[in-house]
Write a protein that holds these residues in place. Sequence first.
Motif, mmCIF file in Angstrom:
data_model
loop_
_atom_site.group_PDB
_atom_site.id
_atom_site.type_symbol
_atom_site.label_atom_id
_atom_site.label_comp_id
_atom_site.label_asym_id
_atom_site.label_seq_id
_atom_site.Cartn_x
_atom_site.Cartn_y
_atom_site.Cartn_z
ATOM 1 N N THR A 189 49.022 -9.685 -14.382
ATOM 2 C CA THR A 189 48.687 -9.482 -15.183
ATOM 3 C C THR A 189 47.701 -10.561 -15.348
ATOM 4 O O THR A 189 46.309 -9.992 -16.147
ATOM 5 C CB THR A 189 49.821 -10.479 -16.222
ATOM 6 O OG1 THR A 189 50.532 -9.268 -16.172
ATOM 7 C CG2 THR A 189 49.150 -10.469 -18.213
ATOM 8 N N GLY A 248 44.288 -6.224 -10.539
ATOM 9 C CA GLY A 248 45.105 -5.065 -10.830
ATOM 10 C C GLY A 248 45.589 -4.085 -9.075
ATOM 11 O O GLY A 248 46.844 -4.587 -9.134
ATOM 12 N N THR A 302 54.269 -15.318 -16.380
ATOM 13 C CA THR A 302 52.685 -16.212 -16.825
ATOM 14 C C THR A 302 53.231 -17.163 -17.376
ATOM 15 O O THR A 302 52.478 -18.304 -17.657
ATOM 16 C CB THR A 302 51.730 -14.945 -17.223
ATOM 17 O OG1 THR A 302 51.864 -14.147 -16.427
ATOM 18 C CG2 THR A 302 50.662 -15.380 -17.637
#
Length: 278
Positions: free
Chosen positions: A245, A199, A14
């Motif tokens: 995430t 998620g 990320t």
Amino acid sequence: LQTRLQAGQGYGNTLNCVLTVYRNESVAGFFKGMSFPLASIAVYSSVVFGVFSNTQRLLSQLRHGDPARVPALTDVALASVVAGFVSVGIGTPVDLVKIRLQMQTQPYIQANIKLKPTVPGFPVYRGPIHCFRTVLQKEGIAGMYRGAGAMLLRDVPGYCLYFIPYTFFCGRITPDGCISPNPSSVWLAGGVAGAISWGTATPMDVVKSRLQADGVYLNKYKGTLDCILQSYQNEGLKVFFRGITVNAVRGFPTSSAMFLGYELSLKAMKRDQTEANP
């Protein structure tokens, strides 16, 4: 970030994705493809929440003869499934346009195909309307719904894990004796539900993103199963958790705001109806 991580190449994690996008495209790169979802989010959300709420009322009416009765968990699950089906019909074209606009910065070289002009990263689409028209002209209605199967596999269980945890947590943290949940309970329950839903939906979200990004330059995948198999063979099981995430972190504030707006709107409408019919 989510789309680049899931369907792009060369982003290790990320943080690396954030730095790469900023370095190559500046701050504007983080807002590519935003206008179309922004223009349609109100309609999309109102339809999904409206279908969910009205399906619950219908089930309560059919089972108990009282649409205002608190729905059972099975009713919540069934209403979530219906909402998931409806969301695919509205959301697939919107997501496709967004993803195509976000992914057209990928160089032609990565697509391993000769196109004119051959400038790396040359934009294929001038904007959301041009993207919508181009896909419709070249690929037809089927092209606009590319990735709908993967989105269905994402949204049907995804909405079950969205509305059911919300209903459960909202009921648990609402003080006894309260007719309706207070804003803080709604905010917290909505956020937790959003983080859980996004998620767990990440694996099929990866597949959907790849299918919809596929087609900016060439068609690599034949369908949902082919995309799953190719992705697994080339990158292993970890590929299906790309962007988890970002999904979970984004899911909390987005869903908190969504459920809070939904509950406050319902209260306002009920109050107006009470005042109009004393």
